[in-house]
Scaffold this motif. Sequence first.
Motif, PDB file in Angstrom:
ATOM      1  N   THR A  60      38.203  41.330  40.968  1.00 51.17           N
ATOM      2  CA  THR A  60      38.990  40.212  40.452  1.00 51.17           C
ATOM      3  C   THR A  60      40.482  40.484  40.577  1.00 51.17           C
ATOM      4  OG1 THR A  60      37.241  39.631  38.877  1.00 51.17           O
ATOM      5  CG2 THR A  60      39.452  38.788  38.420  1.00 51.17           C
ATOM      6  N   ASN A  61      40.926  41.645  40.130  1.00 53.22           N
ATOM      7  CA  ASN A  61      42.347  41.969  40.205  1.00 53.22           C
ATOM      8  C   ASN A  61      42.805  42.197  41.636  1.00 53.22           C
ATOM      9  OD1 ASN A  61      42.802  41.733  37.469  1.00 53.22           O
ATOM     10  ND2 ASN A  61      42.406  43.887  37.045  1.00 53.22           N
ATOM     11  N   PHE A  62      41.901  42.682  42.478  1.00 55.06           N
ATOM     12  CA  PHE A  62      42.205  42.850  43.899  1.00 55.06           C
ATOM     13  C   PHE A  62      42.507  41.493  44.544  1.00 55.06           C
ATOM     14  CE2 PHE A  62      40.862  43.339  48.370  1.00 55.06           C
ATOM     15  CZ  PHE A  62      41.588  44.474  48.739  1.00 55.06           C
ATOM     16  N   LEU A  63      41.622  40.527  44.299  1.00 57.31           N
ATOM     17  CA  LEU A  63      41.810  39.190  44.866  1.00 57.31           C
ATOM     18  C   LEU A  63      42.951  38.436  44.182  1.00 57.31           C
ATOM     19  CD1 LEU A  63      38.065  38.088  45.218  1.00 57.31           C
ATOM     20  CD2 LEU A  63      39.634  38.739  47.047  1.00 57.31           C
ATOM     21  N   ALA A  64      43.104  38.654  42.886  1.00 55.95           N
ATOM     22  CA  ALA A  64      44.170  37.980  42.144  1.00 55.95           C
ATOM     23  C   ALA A  64      45.545  38.398  42.657  1.00 55.95           C
ATOM     24  CB  ALA A  64      44.045  38.289  40.659  1.00 55.95           C
ATOM     25  N   THR A  65      45.699  39.681  42.999  1.00 56.27           N
ATOM     26  CA  THR A  65      46.971  40.158  43.543  1.00 56.27           C
ATOM     27  C   THR A  65      47.242  39.530  44.901  1.00 56.27           C
ATOM     28  OG1 THR A  65      46.628  42.257  42.392  1.00 56.27           O
ATOM     29  CG2 THR A  65      48.307  42.225  44.112  1.00 56.27           C
ATOM     30  N   TYR A  66      46.174  39.319  45.686  1.00 61.33           N
ATOM     31  CA  TYR A  66      46.323  38.616  46.962  1.00 61.33           C
ATOM     32  C   TYR A  66      46.836  37.200  46.733  1.00 61.33           C
ATOM     33  CZ  TYR A  66      45.023  36.262  51.293  1.00 61.33           C
ATOM     34  OH  TYR A  66      45.041  35.506  52.443  1.00 61.33           O
ATOM     35  N   LEU A  67      46.230  36.515  45.752  1.00 58.46           N
ATOM     36  CA  LEU A  67      46.674  35.154  45.424  1.00 58.46           C
ATOM     37  C   LEU A  67      48.145  35.130  45.007  1.00 58.46           C
ATOM     38  CD1 LEU A  67      43.683  33.744  43.312  1.00 58.46           C
ATOM     39  CD2 LEU A  67      44.317  33.107  45.639  1.00 58.46           C
ATOM     40  N   LEU A  68      48.551  36.162  44.322  1.00 56.03           N
ATOM     41  CA  LEU A  68      49.893  36.218  43.747  1.00 56.03           C
ATOM     42  C   LEU A  68      50.983  36.149  44.814  1.00 56.03           C
ATOM     43  CD1 LEU A  68      50.696  36.501  40.744  1.00 56.03           C
ATOM     44  CD2 LEU A  68      51.027  38.935  41.168  1.00 56.03           C
ATOM     45  N   PHE A  69      50.692  36.692  46.014  1.00 57.00           N
ATOM     46  CA  PHE A  69      51.749  36.794  47.030  1.00 57.00           C
ATOM     47  C   PHE A  69      51.482  36.011  48.304  1.00 57.00           C
ATOM     48  CE2 PHE A  69      52.155  40.674  44.475  1.00 57.00           C
ATOM     49  CZ  PHE A  69      53.480  40.568  44.100  1.00 57.00           C
ATOM     50  N   THR A  70      50.350  35.344  48.410  1.00 55.28           N
ATOM     51  CA  THR A  70      50.040  34.658  49.669  1.00 55.28           C
ATOM     52  C   THR A  70      49.830  33.154  49.535  1.00 55.28           C
ATOM     53  OG1 THR A  70      47.680  35.167  49.410  1.00 55.28           O
ATOM     54  CG2 THR A  70      49.012  36.718  50.677  1.00 55.28           C
ATOM     55  N   VAL A  71      49.377  32.688  48.388  1.00 52.24           N
ATOM     56  CA  VAL A  71      49.097  31.265  48.220  1.00 52.24           C
ATOM     57  C   VAL A  71      50.405  30.491  48.079  1.00 52.24           C
ATOM     58  CG1 VAL A  71      47.971  29.551  46.747  1.00 52.24           C
ATOM     59  CG2 VAL A  71      46.867  31.739  47.177  1.00 52.24           C
ATOM     60  N   ILE A  76      45.547  47.231  46.675  1.00 54.66           N
ATOM     61  CA  ILE A  76      44.863  48.519  46.460  1.00 54.66           C
ATOM     62  C   ILE A  76      45.352  49.170  45.172  1.00 54.66           C
ATOM     63  CG2 ILE A  76      44.594  50.864  47.383  1.00 54.66           C
ATOM     64  CD1 ILE A  76      44.737  49.601  50.196  1.00 54.66           C
ATOM     65  N   PHE A  77      46.661  49.095  44.938  1.00 54.54           N
ATOM     66  CA  PHE A  77      47.217  49.650  43.699  1.00 54.54           C
ATOM     67  C   PHE A  77      46.617  48.956  42.479  1.00 54.54           C
ATOM     68  CE2 PHE A  77      50.649  49.008  40.461  1.00 54.54           C
ATOM     69  CZ  PHE A  77      50.573  50.274  39.895  1.00 54.54           C
ATOM     70  N   ALA A  78      46.505  47.624  42.527  1.00 52.10           N
ATOM     71  CA  ALA A  78      45.938  46.867  41.404  1.00 52.10           C
ATOM     72  C   ALA A  78      44.480  47.249  41.173  1.00 52.10           C
ATOM     73  CB  ALA A  78      46.053  45.365  41.672  1.00 52.10           C
ATOM     74  N   ALA A  79      43.722  47.426  42.261  1.00 53.27           N
ATOM     75  CA  ALA A  79      42.315  47.815  42.138  1.00 53.27           C
ATOM     76  C   ALA A  79      42.186  49.220  41.540  1.00 53.27           C
ATOM     77  CB  ALA A  79      41.641  47.754  43.504  1.00 53.27           C
ATOM     78  N   ALA A  80      43.003  50.153  42.027  1.00 55.02           N
ATOM     79  CA  ALA A  80      42.945  51.530  41.523  1.00 55.02           C
ATOM     80  C   ALA A  80      43.379  51.596  40.061  1.00 55.02           C
ATOM     81  CB  ALA A  80      43.845  52.429  42.374  1.00 55.02           C
ATOM     82  N   LEU A  81      44.391  50.817  39.700  1.00 58.04           N
ATOM     83  CA  LEU A  81      44.863  50.803  38.311  1.00 58.04           C
ATOM     84  C   LEU A  81      43.799  50.220  37.385  1.00 58.04           C
ATOM     85  CD1 LEU A  81      47.005  51.182  36.157  1.00 58.04           C
ATOM     86  CD2 LEU A  81      48.063  49.031  36.892  1.00 58.04           C
ATOM     87  N   THR A  82      43.118  49.160  37.837  1.00 64.27           N
ATOM     88  CA  THR A  82      42.038  48.562  37.042  1.00 64.27           C
ATOM     89  C   THR A  82      40.939  49.578  36.770  1.00 64.27           C
ATOM     90  OG1 THR A  82      42.482  46.413  38.072  1.00 64.27           O
ATOM     91  CG2 THR A  82      40.363  46.672  36.942  1.00 64.27           C
TER      92      THR A  82
END
Length: 398
Positions: free
Chosen positions: A107-118, A83-89
């Motif tokens: 894109t940044n919302f999903l990318a942040t998810y990838l960053l910590f879960t994949v 949410i922070f990444a989406a709001a900052l974007t």
Amino acid sequence: MIKKCFSLIVKLDNIVLKNHVFQAIFSAMRQTLPVLAIDVYLRLLLVLFLAPNALFPVIFNINLKITGLQIILSILDVVILMIFAAALTNKYLIYRGIKNNILPILTNFLATYLLFTVNTQDFSHNVSQYLVVTVLTLLSSESYYQYQRLFRKTLQPYSARFLVWSAFILGLYFLVQPYVQQTTLQLLISSILSSNFFTTFVGLLLVGACAPVLYWLGIALPNELTSNQTTINAVVKNLDVILKNTHATLPYPENLYSVYGTFSLLGGIGNTLAISFLLLFMSSKRKQNLGLLSVFPSLFNNNQLLYFGLPLFLRPLMLVPMILSSVAGTLVGYVAIATHLIKPASLVIPNNAPNLLTAFLGSSKLSSLIVVAIVFGLTVLIYKPFIELDNAEVQNEK
């Protein structure tokens, strides 16, 4: 000299507050605050009542078996960053003049998810990577702005060329995430802190000064700097000596647990409980509400609501009092123990007990509470001019 330094800090803080990039960061953090409040209070419920090693079940010898809540909270930690990444974007691209920004937000919302879960088996790794998420989100948003400038005639934001950009960003995040998920830095810091150097005055003072800086920068820290120092060698050796002979002389009376953890983490890194206390008396209604919202979690060593709501993150005005308060706590605690005014905390207390009580519970001596009160009073005096100035800035903005 002090006035000049204070004026310099104020000027630097004003520069930061007027900078559009930092305005986007701070605004995004405040927008994330409601979800963060849910996370903080759910986590408080867990550590006080619902976890197997929660404070009250341990004290009253109650066996609670509630599974799955810790995983839910860990997922919620990731959601907060998303949410922070989406709001900052959104905030950054609006500043850059781009109002139709749904694609980069997603894109940044999903990318942040990838960053910590994949490529991870669980959610136990530290996700407090605020600096990493901020930098990557800003770079991604700026790349979208520059990419759009190349195709000014393209009015369709979901055209193939923009979808290619989105796929490219997601691919880059996928390549970066193994390095973000690594705990190398945390393990290195933990290993360094186990050295006997950090039972000396200089070593403890160094920790007191450096921990707030790292936290202020948004760098994920090991438990030894945030909540639990009882696994450090010096603490374990002290406990062994006590178990063998209650009246024996401790080999390491001054250590991270008895000094830093007991007197420099009142409310979290930077002795920030004083901030919640001071905010209750500010004229700004928003600051009063933040004080009310954060004071109870701060009593149990969680200052995330202040970190996002004030914010503490990257604010020059907040860094100086955080360092001074942490160092003051370390200094007073060390001197009180070294001069035998109080007995050092050497007993392991229940997890998640308020740091305000660590000195008393860890030593079983009421005199330790007097030193804690002195440290708290000092931190209030240190933070007071900075918080009042921040409150004045809010009033001027209105």
